[in-house]
Structure formats: structure tokens, C-alpha cells
Motif scaffolding. Structure first.
Motif, PDB file in Angstrom:
ATOM      1  N   ASP A  83      64.503  44.918  29.947  1.00  0.00           N
ATOM      2  CA  ASP A  83      63.829  46.024  29.271  1.00  0.00           C
ATOM      3  C   ASP A  83      62.383  45.616  29.038  1.00  0.00           C
ATOM      4  OD1 ASP A  83      64.350  48.678  27.498  1.00  0.00           O
ATOM      5  OD2 ASP A  83      62.923  47.367  26.472  1.00  0.00           O
ATOM      6  N   LEU A  84      61.475  46.205  29.807  1.00  0.00           N
ATOM      7  CA  LEU A  84      60.045  45.933  29.666  1.00  0.00           C
ATOM      8  C   LEU A  84      59.406  47.097  28.926  1.00  0.00           C
ATOM      9  CD1 LEU A  84      57.714  43.986  30.431  1.00  0.00           C
ATOM     10  CD2 LEU A  84      57.343  45.437  32.445  1.00  0.00           C
ATOM     11  N   TYR A  85      58.680  46.788  27.848  1.00  0.00           N
ATOM     12  CA  TYR A  85      58.178  47.844  26.966  1.00  0.00           C
ATOM     13  C   TYR A  85      56.712  47.593  26.647  1.00  0.00           C
ATOM     14  CZ  TYR A  85      57.798  50.727  22.722  1.00  0.00           C
ATOM     15  OH  TYR A  85      57.418  51.651  21.763  1.00  0.00           O
ATOM     16  N   GLU A  86      55.911  48.636  26.751  1.00  0.00           N
ATOM     17  CA  GLU A  86      54.509  48.532  26.348  1.00  0.00           C
ATOM     18  C   GLU A  86      54.394  49.016  24.908  1.00  0.00           C
ATOM     19  OE1 GLU A  86      49.985  49.932  27.636  1.00  0.00           O
ATOM     20  OE2 GLU A  86      51.722  50.655  28.775  1.00  0.00           O
ATOM     21  N   GLY A  87      54.146  48.087  24.009  1.00  0.00           N
ATOM     22  CA  GLY A  87      54.060  48.417  22.595  1.00  0.00           C
ATOM     23  C   GLY A  87      54.532  47.252  21.747  1.00  0.00           C
ATOM     24  N   ALA A  88      54.885  47.551  20.515  1.00  0.00           N
ATOM     25  CA  ALA A  88      55.269  46.512  19.563  1.00  0.00           C
ATOM     26  C   ALA A  88      56.688  46.034  19.825  1.00  0.00           C
ATOM     27  CB  ALA A  88      55.155  47.038  18.138  1.00  0.00           C
ATOM     28  N   ALA A  89      56.857  44.725  19.919  1.00  0.00           N
ATOM     29  CA  ALA A  89      58.187  44.156  20.167  1.00  0.00           C
ATOM     30  C   ALA A  89      59.154  44.482  19.040  1.00  0.00           C
ATOM     31  CB  ALA A  89      58.071  42.639  20.333  1.00  0.00           C
ATOM     32  N   ALA A  90      58.682  44.411  17.803  1.00  0.00           N
ATOM     33  CA  ALA A  90      59.565  44.653  16.661  1.00  0.00           C
ATOM     34  C   ALA A  90      60.138  46.063  16.695  1.00  0.00           C
ATOM     35  CB  ALA A  90      58.807  44.423  15.355  1.00  0.00           C
ATOM     36  N   GLU A  91      59.279  47.031  17.020  1.00  0.00           N
ATOM     37  CA  GLU A  91      59.749  48.414  17.072  1.00  0.00           C
ATOM     38  C   GLU A  91      60.735  48.624  18.224  1.00  0.00           C
ATOM     39  OE1 GLU A  91      56.348  50.906  17.279  1.00  0.00           O
ATOM     40  OE2 GLU A  91      55.571  50.303  15.307  1.00  0.00           O
ATOM     41  N   ARG A  92      60.459  48.006  19.376  1.00  0.00           N
ATOM     42  CA  ARG A  92      61.350  48.201  20.519  1.00  0.00           C
ATOM     43  C   ARG A  92      62.714  47.568  20.273  1.00  0.00           C
ATOM     44  NH1 ARG A  92      63.319  51.610  23.833  1.00  0.00           N
ATOM     45  NH2 ARG A  92      64.027  50.746  25.830  1.00  0.00           N
ATOM     46  N   LEU A  93      62.736  46.362  19.722  1.00  0.00           N
ATOM     47  CA  LEU A  93      64.019  45.718  19.448  1.00  0.00           C
ATOM     48  C   LEU A  93      64.816  46.504  18.412  1.00  0.00           C
ATOM     49  CD1 LEU A  93      62.895  41.977  19.405  1.00  0.00           C
ATOM     50  CD2 LEU A  93      64.350  43.091  21.115  1.00  0.00           C
ATOM     51  N   THR A  94      64.142  47.093  17.451  1.00  0.00           N
ATOM     52  CA  THR A  94      64.825  47.931  16.468  1.00  0.00           C
ATOM     53  C   THR A  94      65.413  49.167  17.138  1.00  0.00           C
ATOM     54  OG1 THR A  94      63.362  47.151  14.699  1.00  0.00           O
ATOM     55  CG2 THR A  94      64.561  49.194  14.308  1.00  0.00           C
ATOM     56  N   GLU A  95      64.666  49.767  18.067  1.00  0.00           N
ATOM     57  CA  GLU A  95      65.191  50.912  18.814  1.00  0.00           C
ATOM     58  C   GLU A  95      66.437  50.510  19.610  1.00  0.00           C
ATOM     59  OE1 GLU A  95      62.092  52.274  21.324  1.00  0.00           O
ATOM     60  OE2 GLU A  95      60.860  53.102  19.709  1.00  0.00           O
ATOM     61  N   LEU A  96      66.360  49.386  20.298  1.00  0.00           N
ATOM     62  CA  LEU A  96      67.482  48.936  21.113  1.00  0.00           C
ATOM     63  C   LEU A  96      68.700  48.591  20.270  1.00  0.00           C
ATOM     64  CD1 LEU A  96      65.614  46.650  23.685  1.00  0.00           C
ATOM     65  CD2 LEU A  96      66.631  48.905  24.132  1.00  0.00           C
ATOM     66  N   SER A  97      68.486  48.219  19.013  1.00  0.00           N
ATOM     67  CA  SER A  97      69.605  47.843  18.147  1.00  0.00           C
ATOM     68  C   SER A  97      70.574  48.998  17.915  1.00  0.00           C
ATOM     69  CB  SER A  97      69.088  47.327  16.796  1.00  0.00           C
ATOM     70  OG  SER A  97      68.596  48.383  15.978  1.00  0.00           O
ATOM     71  N   ALA A  98      70.093  50.227  18.090  1.00  0.00           N
ATOM     72  CA  ALA A  98      70.960  51.391  17.855  1.00  0.00           C
ATOM     73  C   ALA A  98      72.136  51.422  18.828  1.00  0.00           C
ATOM     74  CB  ALA A  98      70.147  52.675  17.960  1.00  0.00           C
ATOM     75  N   GLY A  99      71.972  50.836  20.010  1.00  0.00           N
ATOM     76  CA  GLY A  99      73.058  50.819  20.979  1.00  0.00           C
ATOM     77  C   GLY A  99      73.599  49.432  21.245  1.00  0.00           C
ATOM     78  N   ALA A 100      73.289  48.501  20.342  1.00  0.00           N
ATOM     79  CA  ALA A 100      73.659  47.106  20.569  1.00  0.00           C
ATOM     80  C   ALA A 100      74.770  46.652  19.632  1.00  0.00           C
ATOM     81  CB  ALA A 100      72.439  46.202  20.387  1.00  0.00           C
ATOM     82  N   GLU A 101      75.532  45.685  20.101  1.00  0.00           N
ATOM     83  CA  GLU A 101      76.505  44.994  19.263  1.00  0.00           C
ATOM     84  C   GLU A 101      75.811  43.940  18.413  1.00  0.00           C
ATOM     85  OE1 GLU A 101      80.703  44.193  18.330  1.00  0.00           O
ATOM     86  OE2 GLU A 101      79.734  45.780  19.480  1.00  0.00           O
ATOM     87  N   LEU A 102      74.726  43.376  18.970  1.00  0.00           N
ATOM     88  CA  LEU A 102      74.027  42.276  18.317  1.00  0.00           C
ATOM     89  C   LEU A 102      72.632  42.166  18.920  1.00  0.00           C
ATOM     90  CD1 LEU A 102      74.413  39.734  16.400  1.00  0.00           C
ATOM     91  CD2 LEU A 102      74.966  38.470  18.481  1.00  0.00           C
ATOM     92  N   VAL A 103      71.647  41.869  18.076  1.00  0.00           N
ATOM     93  CA  VAL A 103      70.295  41.555  18.531  1.00  0.00           C
ATOM     94  C   VAL A 103      70.001  40.111  18.164  1.00  0.00           C
ATOM     95  CG1 VAL A 103      67.831  42.003  18.230  1.00  0.00           C
ATOM     96  CG2 VAL A 103      69.424  43.920  18.400  1.00  0.00           C
ATOM     97  N   VAL A 104      69.443  39.362  19.107  1.00  0.00           N
ATOM     98  CA  VAL A 104      69.101  37.960  18.870  1.00  0.00           C
ATOM     99  C   VAL A 104      67.600  37.791  19.061  1.00  0.00           C
ATOM    100  CG1 VAL A 104      69.569  35.561  19.486  1.00  0.00           C
ATOM    101  CG2 VAL A 104      71.370  37.293  19.769  1.00  0.00           C
ATOM    102  N   VAL A 105      66.952  37.152  18.086  1.00  0.00           N
ATOM    103  CA  VAL A 105      65.514  36.883  18.166  1.00  0.00           C
ATOM    104  C   VAL A 105      65.265  35.441  17.752  1.00  0.00           C
ATOM    105  CG1 VAL A 105      64.768  39.254  17.774  1.00  0.00           C
ATOM    106  CG2 VAL A 105      65.145  37.754  15.820  1.00  0.00           C
ATOM    107  N   GLY A 106      64.151  34.897  18.224  1.00  0.00           N
ATOM    108  CA  GLY A 106      63.760  33.558  17.831  1.00  0.00           C
ATOM    109  C   GLY A 106      62.834  33.597  16.635  1.00  0.00           C
ATOM    110  N   SER A 107      62.880  32.541  15.853  1.00  0.00           N
ATOM    111  CA  SER A 107      61.928  32.410  14.758  1.00  0.00           C
ATOM    112  C   SER A 107      60.561  32.054  15.341  1.00  0.00           C
ATOM    113  CB  SER A 107      62.374  31.301  13.801  1.00  0.00           C
ATOM    114  OG  SER A 107      61.341  31.000  12.889  1.00  0.00           O
ATOM    115  N   ARG A 108      59.519  32.609  14.755  1.00  0.00           N
ATOM    116  CA  ARG A 108      58.182  32.327  15.265  1.00  0.00           C
ATOM    117  C   ARG A 108      57.658  30.981  14.786  1.00  0.00           C
ATOM    118  NH1 ARG A 108      56.376  35.267  19.395  1.00  0.00           N
ATOM    119  NH2 ARG A 108      54.242  34.743  18.765  1.00  0.00           N
TER     120      ARG A 108
END
Length: 297
Positions: A83-108
Motif C-alpha cells: 500500500d503506497l500512499y501520498e500523505g501522512a503515514a499516521a492517517e493512512r495506517l489509521t484508515e487501514l486499521s478499519a479493515g485490519a485484524e492488527l496494525v504493527v508500527v515501529g517506535s521512532r
């Protein structure tokens, strides 16, 4: 027929996103779910020509496809998408979470700061996602542990059933013990008029831990192979969970209740914890109480 959900991972090619990718691959394999590797990009310098934007997009595609290739070559996952998205990563991952079982992110966090700083993307997604979020901490690749720690569940009277269910499921999938921890204070007990009030640590500890076992009974019954321990601690919940995170495989805490604001304990564990932290929100699509036996990337 219900829609197949997926595991989503935010990936930007950094060491900490590699950690997240490794954790997400494990989750997808154990849960037998598809994996989506997501990467967001945007031009940071204001107005520019299409050629410059095209070069940046190609660089983003290279990063994303590298992550997807790693997942395909290093795992048995049958379906890996990008999933390649032009825009804010935080907003896109939140959008994708609606259809996800789990979202995984790294600590900055990097280096020394990794113990005290959670990046804006991880913090935002943990607070706003519509599914559980695992924030994988640390500055580099995950070392092979000599001892696999327990799944640590921070539990209070307000802990949602979905967080308890997630902790049991994670322990079952990974073949780990589950340690349910409740923090509180010892009440003073007066034994007689001639004696000053004293605290009975053993009695209070026994009572609280028995109460915990009773509350966990539905999930213990549905996960008979998961060894369950309970612990009552007199430290603050923040201090107790941060300390236990040093030996845990993952710490599970409740997330925001449709407010977009995490509680103080969850924020503290995300900032200072030494292990991955799973934040489990309560959403309209999730079963509620009484439902027992459920920088940029």
C-alpha cells in the motif's frame, strides 16, 4: 461470508520499521492472515515540479517493495500486498486499521531516546486505530531471545474484555505464559483497640489475585493450554508495567475508548516500556463487556 481481515505493518526501511516488519510477519503466519506492507510519502518542500515528485515517488516505491520482498522471502505468508500512499503515514495506517485484524508500527526512538520517546506516527495510530496496535520498540533488529517472556496484561476494573481476549489469544498463538498484573494499595487493618492499624500484605495480595483469577475464568476456560499467573503489586501501574516490560515478550494495555486520547498508564508504557506494547481499543465493531470467548512510515 465474512471479509478476510489482514495484518498491516508500517514500513519505511529504517531499523525500527524492520523490527515492526519481523513482528508483523510472525503475526500473519501465526494467525494465517494476509500481510499488507504500507508506506507513505509526501514532498516536504512546498510547491515543486512533477519530475521531482516522480523521483521521490520512485524512491518510496523502492522502499516499499524492499519491505514486501523481505516478507515474501523470509516467511510462509501466502499473500503479501503493498500500500503506497501520498500523505501522512499516521492517517493512512489509521484508515487501514478499519479493515485490519492488527496494525504493527515501529517506535521512532533511537539509541538512548528509544526508552523514552515514541514517535508521532506510533502515538497517533495507537490512539486512533480501529483495531489493536502493536508498537515494537527498539533501535535495531530484534535479537533472538534466550528466554521468551510472558504476555503481560495490565488489568484494572476498567480493562475492556477485548484487551483480555487479545492477551490470551497472543499467549496461545506464541505458546507463552500470561501474567495478569493489578496495581493497588494495601489497606490498613486494625486488629484491636490497643493496636495501631497495620497492613496485611499477604491477605490483601491473596484476595486480589483470587479476584483476578475469577475475572479471567472465561478466557482461562477457552484457552486451557495457556499457563496463567496473577500478580498484585503495590507500585503504581505505570512503574509496575514498565518494570515488567524488561522481561516481557509483549505488554497488553487498554486503548482509547473512541476519544482518541490514551490513558496515562498506556502513554507511560508506550514511552518507557522496553518490550513491544499492544494497545487494544474499544470500538463499536468490537464485542463489549461480557463477550468473553474475543517520523513517518
Amino acid at each position: 461470508m465474512s471479509e478476510t481481515r489482514e495484518v498491516v505493518v508500517g514500513y519505511d526501511g529504517s531499523d525500527f520499521s524492520m523490527q515492526a516488519l519481523e513482528w508483523a510477519m510472525d503475526e500473519a503466519e501465526l494467525r494465517k492472515l494476509p500481510l499488507t506492507v504500507a508506506h507513505a510519502w509526501r514532498w516536504p518542500y512546498g510547491e515543486t515540479g512533477e519530475e521531482a515528485r516522480s523521483h521521490l515517488r520512485k524512491a518510496a516505491e523502492h522502499v516499499l517493495y524492499h519491505g514486501a520482498d523481505c516478507a515474501r522471502s523470509c516467511s510462509s505468508i501466502t499473500e503479501v500486498t503493498t500500500d503506497l500512499y501520498e500523505g501522512a503515514a499516521a492517517e493512512r495506517l489509521t484508515e487501514l486499521s478499519a479493515g485490519a485484524e492488527l496494525v504493527v508500527v515501529g517506535s521512532r526512538g533511537m539509541g538512548t531516546l528509544a526508552r523514552t520517546v515514541v514517535g508521532s506516527v506510533a502515538g497517533y495510530v495507537a490512539a486512533h486505530a480501529r483495531c489493536p496496535v502493536v508498537v515494537v520498540r527498539g533501535p535495531g533488529p530484534i535479537p533472538v531471545p534466550l528466554h521468551r517472556g510472558a504476555v503481560v496484561l495490565g488489568i484494572t476494573d476498567d480493562t475492556p474484555d477485548v484487551a483480555i481476549a487479545f492477551a490470551f489469544d497472543e499467549a496461545a498463538l506464541r505458546g507463552l505464559d500470561l501474567l495478569a498484573v493489578h496495581a493497588g494499595h494495601i489497606r490498613a487493618v486494625a486488629w484491636g483497640t490497643a493496636m495501631p492499624p497495620v497492613s496485611d500484605v499477604e491477605i490483601t495480595t491473596h484476595m486480589v489475585e483470587e479476584d483476578l483469577l475469577r475475572r479471567l475464568r472465561p478466557w482461562r476456560d477457552s484457552h486451557p493450554a495457556v499457563p496463567v499467573r496473577t500478580r498484585f503489586v503495590t507500585a503504581s501501574a505505570k512503574e509496575a508495567l514498565v518494570e515488567l516490560s524488561r522481561e516481557a515478550s509483549v505488554v497488553v494495555v487498554g486503548g482509547a475508548r473512541a476519544t482518541g486520547r490514551l490513558g496515562s498508564v498506556t502513554r507511560a508504557v508506550l514511552r518507557h516500556g522496553a518490550s513491544p506494547v499492544a494497545v487494544v481499543p474499544v470500538t463499536e465493531s468490537m464485542p463489549q463487556a461480557g463477550s468473553a470467548p474475543p517520523g513517518e512510515n
